[in-house]
Design a protein around this motif. Structure first.
Motif, PDB file in Angstrom:
ATOM      1  N   VAL A   9       0.812  -1.127   0.100  1.00 37.09           N
ATOM      2  CA  VAL A   9      -0.038   0.005   0.019  1.00 37.09           C
ATOM      3  C   VAL A   9       0.885   1.089   0.118  1.00 37.09           C
ATOM      4  N   ALA A  10       0.729   2.055  -0.950  1.00 39.67           N
ATOM      5  CA  ALA A  10       1.568   3.337  -0.899  1.00 39.67           C
ATOM      6  C   ALA A  10       0.710   4.388  -0.086  1.00 39.67           C
ATOM      7  N   ASP A  11       1.429   5.569   0.234  1.00 37.74           N
ATOM      8  CA  ASP A  11       1.018   6.326   1.241  1.00 37.74           C
ATOM      9  C   ASP A  11      -0.571   6.936   0.767  1.00 37.74           C
ATOM     10  N   GLY A  12      -0.629   7.314  -0.441  1.00 40.02           N
ATOM     11  CA  GLY A  12      -2.096   7.690  -1.045  1.00 40.02           C
ATOM     12  C   GLY A  12      -3.171   6.728  -0.960  1.00 40.02           C
ATOM     13  N   ASP A  13      -2.620   5.251  -1.184  1.00 39.49           N
ATOM     14  CA  ASP A  13      -3.556   4.280  -1.244  1.00 39.49           C
ATOM     15  C   ASP A  13      -4.048   3.737   0.509  1.00 39.49           C
ATOM     16  N   SER A  14      -2.986   3.888   1.356  1.00 38.21           N
ATOM     17  CA  SER A  14      -3.471   3.864   2.668  1.00 38.21           C
ATOM     18  C   SER A  14      -4.214   4.552   3.204  1.00 38.21           C
ATOM     19  N   ALA A  15      -4.577   5.731   2.840  1.00 44.54           N
ATOM     20  CA  ALA A  15      -5.847   6.517   3.264  1.00 44.54           C
ATOM     21  C   ALA A  15      -7.128   5.946   2.827  1.00 44.54           C
ATOM     22  N   ALA A  16      -6.859   5.504   1.591  1.00 40.81           N
ATOM     23  CA  ALA A  16      -8.149   5.010   0.856  1.00 40.81           C
ATOM     24  C   ALA A  16      -8.503   3.504   1.638  1.00 40.81           C
ATOM     25  N   PHE A  17      -7.477   2.610   1.833  1.00 41.19           N
ATOM     26  CA  PHE A  17      -7.765   1.618   2.612  1.00 41.19           C
ATOM     27  C   PHE A  17      -8.368   1.864   3.987  1.00 41.19           C
ATOM     28  N   GLU A  18      -7.698   2.625   4.902  1.00 40.89           N
ATOM     29  CA  GLU A  18      -8.340   3.148   5.923  1.00 40.89           C
ATOM     30  C   GLU A  18      -9.861   3.646   5.872  1.00 40.89           C
ATOM     31  N   ALA A  19     -10.158   4.367   5.048  1.00 42.32           N
ATOM     32  CA  ALA A  19     -11.466   4.990   4.804  1.00 42.32           C
ATOM     33  C   ALA A  19     -12.407   3.782   4.491  1.00 42.32           C
ATOM     34  N   TYR A  20     -11.821   2.591   3.854  1.00 45.08           N
ATOM     35  CA  TYR A  20     -12.934   1.455   3.430  1.00 45.08           C
ATOM     36  C   TYR A  20     -12.820   0.647   4.793  1.00 45.08           C
ATOM     37  N   LYS A  52      -5.646  -9.224   4.970  1.00 44.48           N
ATOM     38  CA  LYS A  52      -5.450  -9.490   3.605  1.00 44.48           C
ATOM     39  C   LYS A  52      -5.885  -8.583   2.683  1.00 44.48           C
ATOM     40  N   LEU A  53      -6.931  -7.840   3.040  1.00 46.97           N
ATOM     41  CA  LEU A  53      -7.239  -6.699   1.962  1.00 46.97           C
ATOM     42  C   LEU A  53      -5.806  -5.665   1.767  1.00 46.97           C
ATOM     43  N   PHE A  54      -5.609  -5.384   3.334  1.00 48.85           N
ATOM     44  CA  PHE A  54      -4.526  -4.443   3.114  1.00 48.85           C
ATOM     45  C   PHE A  54      -3.052  -4.775   2.363  1.00 48.85           C
ATOM     46  N   HIS A  56      -3.070  -6.906  -0.065  1.00 47.76           N
ATOM     47  CA  HIS A  56      -3.338  -6.724  -1.565  1.00 47.76           C
ATOM     48  C   HIS A  56      -4.420  -5.674  -2.091  1.00 47.76           C
ATOM     49  N   TRP A  57      -4.064  -4.557  -1.312  1.00 46.79           N
ATOM     50  CA  TRP A  57      -5.015  -3.328  -1.586  1.00 46.79           C
ATOM     51  C   TRP A  57      -4.956  -2.883  -2.951  1.00 46.79           C
ATOM     52  N   ARG A  58      -3.690  -2.842  -3.557  1.00 45.36           N
ATOM     53  CA  ARG A  58      -3.710  -2.335  -5.071  1.00 45.36           C
ATOM     54  C   ARG A  58      -4.665  -3.216  -5.750  1.00 45.36           C
ATOM     55  N   ARG A  59      -4.677  -4.577  -5.891  1.00 42.18           N
ATOM     56  CA  ARG A  59      -5.688  -5.424  -6.535  1.00 42.18           C
ATOM     57  C   ARG A  59      -7.138  -5.392  -6.023  1.00 42.18           C
ATOM     58  N   ALA A  60      -7.135  -5.307  -4.770  1.00 40.45           N
ATOM     59  CA  ALA A  60      -8.672  -5.144  -4.373  1.00 40.45           C
ATOM     60  C   ALA A  60      -9.248  -3.890  -4.750  1.00 40.45           C
ATOM     61  N   SER A  61      -8.543  -2.861  -4.694  1.00 37.81           N
ATOM     62  CA  SER A  61      -9.066  -1.531  -4.814  1.00 37.81           C
ATOM     63  C   SER A  61      -9.674  -1.303  -6.157  1.00 37.81           C
ATOM     64  N   ARG A  62      -8.850  -2.177  -7.004  1.00 35.78           N
ATOM     65  CA  ARG A  62      -9.454  -2.092  -8.649  1.00 35.78           C
ATOM     66  C   ARG A  62     -10.768  -2.834  -8.956  1.00 35.78           C
ATOM     67  N   ALA A  63     -11.040  -3.522  -7.863  1.00 35.31           N
ATOM     68  CA  ALA A  63     -12.583  -4.616  -7.916  1.00 35.31           C
ATOM     69  C   ALA A  63     -13.439  -3.814  -8.610  1.00 35.31           C
ATOM     70  N   ASP A  64     -14.396  -4.385  -9.176  1.00 32.75           N
ATOM     71  CA  ASP A  64     -15.627  -3.690  -9.537  1.00 32.75           C
ATOM     72  C   ASP A  64     -16.670  -3.487  -8.421  1.00 32.75           C
ATOM     73  N   ASN A  65     -16.527  -4.530  -7.631  1.00 39.22           N
ATOM     74  CA  ASN A  65     -17.288  -4.264  -6.207  1.00 39.22           C
ATOM     75  C   ASN A  65     -16.451  -4.777  -5.271  1.00 39.22           C
TER      76      ASN A  65
END
Length: 177
Positions: A9-20, A52-54, A56-65
């Protein structure tokens, strides 16, 4: 971390993961509680799923749902952990009799159902919870559990027959005043 590998998880993605995680944790926990039947197990399963989501967050965040992706991770983690624990238990207790919970008449329906759900094999329990509690379609449950739709239908049918038989005289439609 090895040289040349990038963080999950990159710094920008970290905030997106935390929000999710903040917004989705409660939904994941509800399903985890129904699968596990206890608070501690549900908390552990929810945290394992989020980890596990964290990872693989890059792949998970690109999921359609993303919610469906997370629920898939949750259910597959539950089934894998239960298989592992059943296998370990069988290896250590080959001849030990398995205690059968027998809910007392008049017990709270929720407690009774959770006890009876615990008697189902992990995969069948996951199918029943996803199909009837989470109200997912047969097709969606089959996709989540990587099996055929006919397997979902037959396992759910058998599980419901088993649950009804074990329910016995428990009144399903009264509140027990």
């Amino acid at each position: 971390m090895s040289a040349g590998s990038e963080p999950a998880v990159a710094d920008g993605d970290s905030a997106a993961f935390e929000a999710y995680a903040r917004n989705g944790q409660r939904r994941l926990y509800r399903t985890a509680y129904l699968l596990c039947g206890d608070v501690e197990g549900a908390q552990d399963l929810t945290q394992t799923t989020l980890a596990k989501l964290f990872q693989h967050w890059r792949r998970a965040s690109r999921a359609d749902n993303l919610d469906a992706y997370a629920k898939t991770v949750l259910v597959r983690t539950f089934v894998a952990e239960r298989r592992r624990s059943v296998r370990d238990l069988l290896a250590h207790n080959r001849n030990a009799p398995r205690p059968q919970p027998n809910p007392a008449p008049g017990a709270d329906l929720r407690v009774t159902l959770l006890a009876l759900l615990a008697e189902l094999p992990p995969r069948a329990r996951a199918m029943v919870v996803l199909r009837y509690w989470d109200d997912l379609s047969v097709e969606t449950v089959a996709t989540l559990l990587r099996c055929s739709e006919s397997t979902v239908k037959s396992q759910c049918s058998r599980s419901l027959v088993r649950l009804r038989a074990r329910m016995g005289d428990v009144q399903l439609y009264t509140t027990g005043s």
